[in-house]
Design a protein around this motif. Structure first.
Motif, PDB file in Angstrom:
ATOM      1  N   TRP A 163       0.817  -1.217   0.000  1.00 30.05           N
ATOM      2  CA  TRP A 163       0.000   0.000   0.000  1.00 30.05           C
ATOM      3  C   TRP A 163       0.850   1.266   0.000  1.00 30.05           C
ATOM      4  O   TRP A 163       0.592   2.206  -0.771  1.00 30.05           O
ATOM      5  CB  TRP A 163      -0.930  -0.010   1.211  1.00 30.05           C
ATOM      6  N   ASP A 164       1.857   1.319   0.842  1.00 30.56           N
ATOM      7  CA  ASP A 164       2.682   2.530   0.966  1.00 30.56           C
ATOM      8  C   ASP A 164       3.402   2.889  -0.330  1.00 30.56           C
ATOM      9  O   ASP A 164       3.733   4.064  -0.558  1.00 30.56           O
ATOM     10  CB  ASP A 164       3.707   2.366   2.092  1.00 30.56           C
ATOM     11  N   SER A 165       3.641   1.908  -1.176  1.00 32.75           N
ATOM     12  CA  SER A 165       4.352   2.181  -2.423  1.00 32.75           C
ATOM     13  C   SER A 165       3.494   2.984  -3.403  1.00 32.75           C
ATOM     14  O   SER A 165       4.016   3.512  -4.395  1.00 32.75           O
ATOM     15  CB  SER A 165       4.800   0.871  -3.088  1.00 32.75           C
ATOM     16  N   LYS A 230      -3.469   8.657  -9.871  1.00 33.45           N
ATOM     17  CA  LYS A 230      -2.820   8.067  -8.690  1.00 33.45           C
ATOM     18  C   LYS A 230      -3.855   7.532  -7.703  1.00 33.45           C
ATOM     19  O   LYS A 230      -3.642   6.497  -7.061  1.00 33.45           O
ATOM     20  CB  LYS A 230      -1.903   9.098  -8.034  1.00 33.45           C
ATOM     21  N   ILE A 231      -4.967   8.231  -7.591  1.00 36.20           N
ATOM     22  CA  ILE A 231      -6.052   7.748  -6.738  1.00 36.20           C
ATOM     23  C   ILE A 231      -6.644   6.473  -7.346  1.00 36.20           C
ATOM     24  O   ILE A 231      -6.942   5.505  -6.630  1.00 36.20           O
ATOM     25  CB  ILE A 231      -7.135   8.827  -6.558  1.00 36.20           C
ATOM     26  N   ARG A 232      -6.789   6.454  -8.643  1.00 37.05           N
ATOM     27  CA  ARG A 232      -7.322   5.262  -9.304  1.00 37.05           C
ATOM     28  C   ARG A 232      -6.407   4.060  -9.093  1.00 37.05           C
ATOM     29  O   ARG A 232      -6.862   2.943  -8.832  1.00 37.05           O
ATOM     30  CB  ARG A 232      -7.515   5.518 -10.797  1.00 37.05           C
ATOM     31  N   ALA A 233      -5.104   4.285  -9.186  1.00 37.93           N
ATOM     32  CA  ALA A 233      -4.135   3.192  -9.011  1.00 37.93           C
ATOM     33  C   ALA A 233      -4.237   2.597  -7.606  1.00 37.93           C
ATOM     34  O   ALA A 233      -4.211   1.363  -7.436  1.00 37.93           O
ATOM     35  CB  ALA A 233      -2.716   3.699  -9.281  1.00 37.93           C
ATOM     36  N   LYS A 234      -4.379   3.466  -6.597  1.00 36.47           N
ATOM     37  CA  LYS A 234      -4.514   2.976  -5.225  1.00 36.47           C
ATOM     38  C   LYS A 234      -5.832   2.212  -5.055  1.00 36.47           C
ATOM     39  O   LYS A 234      -5.880   1.165  -4.394  1.00 36.47           O
ATOM     40  CB  LYS A 234      -4.458   4.147  -4.224  1.00 36.47           C
ATOM     41  N   ALA A 235      -6.884   2.726  -5.656  1.00 30.85           N
ATOM     42  CA  ALA A 235      -8.198   2.091  -5.552  1.00 30.85           C
ATOM     43  C   ALA A 235      -8.179   0.700  -6.200  1.00 30.85           C
ATOM     44  O   ALA A 235      -8.724  -0.262  -5.652  1.00 30.85           O
ATOM     45  CB  ALA A 235      -9.263   2.968  -6.193  1.00 30.85           C
TER      46      ALA A 235
END
Length: 262
Positions: A163-165, A230-235
């Motif tokens: 997650w942190d990455s 970037k939000i999409r990638a985390k989601a």
């Protein structure tokens, strides 16, 4: 002439007769039929759930316990849990070797608040303020339960460890003043990593914020995911890890619909 209580005058004659036993038999038959009818209705109520309160029906349907909810709040809870994959709540509640845990939901009047605590043996406790937007609190608490379920396993299989990455290089949770430039806003799409300022302070708040908005698919969340790479990638990473962690979850899980791919 004195009539005894069990005797009556027969109309049209001067003779006295006892009441016929036929009348007694008819009365007994009517009582029997009435008892059978009442038992029949009781069985129907038991099998169909008729007569149970709305709260009790929700509790039994999803295997949870609810305290302090009015009818409007119960409808929100019901609609939220209905969107979760079949069997997911039961899988979420169970820990390795412990099958009788539960999710306990307590509703209070403090709008916008939510609180979470977990007891390994008994279950997870969600305290949520009643409001029209309380589905956000339900989303946060669901993610907290997911996190505790995964991290308490003997073998976590590396779930959510990367997650942190997906955060900015050198980022550390806990200082929203320094890192507020990475929060989503009308002026920040390309460089947004976080749903809001409030999710920058703690990893669980960050994950919870993501899960909560994804469970609100259809409420303008899709546009955020389209405009914020970037939000999409985390989601997407979060969804894939939850699917990997739970047998009841697949690509058709409701929260995936926020990507517009289902």
């Amino acid at each position: 002439m004195h009539l005894k209580p069990w005797m009556r005058l027969h109309i049209g004659t001067d003779t006295l007769q006892k009441p016929s036993d036929v009348y007694k038999g008819d009365g007994r038959m009517k009582i029997k039929k009435m008892i059978l009818f009442i038992l029949f209705i009781a069985v129907i109520f038991s099998l169909t759930g008729c007569g149970k309160s709305y709260e009790k029906k929700i509790e039994e349907r999803y295997g949870i316990e609810i305290e302090g909810a009015d009818k409007k709040t119960l409808k929100i809870i019901d609609a939220y849990f209905l969107k979760l994959p079949k069997g997911f709540v039961s899988e979420l509640e169970k820990y390795e070797g412990i099958d009788d845990r539960k999710i306990f939901i307590k509703i209070n009047d403090e709008k916008g608040m939510y609180d979470f605590s977990s007891d390994i043996a008994k279950g997870d406790y969600w305290t949520i303020g009643a409001s029209d937007d309380m589905d956000m609190g339900l989303g946060y608490c669901t993610m907290y339960s997911i996190w505790y379920n995964v991290t308490r396993r003997k073998d976590t299989d590396g779930i959510l460890e990367d997650w942190d990455s997906y955060n900015p290089v050198g980022f550390q949770y806990g200082d929203s003043d320094i890192y507020s430039k990475y929060a989503f806003s009308e002026n920040n799409y390309e460089n947004a990593y976080f749903i809001s300022d409030g999710t920058i302070n703690h990893k669980l708040s960050d994950m919870g914020g993501y899960f909560a908005v994804m469970m609100r698919a259809g409420k303008n969340i899709e546009s955020m995911l389209e405009q914020c790479p970037k939000i999409r990638a985390k989601a997407e990473y979060l969804c894939k890890e939850i699917e990997r962690a739970f047998n009841t979850v697949d690509e058709n899980a409701y929260w995936n619909s926020c990507f517009g791919d289902i």
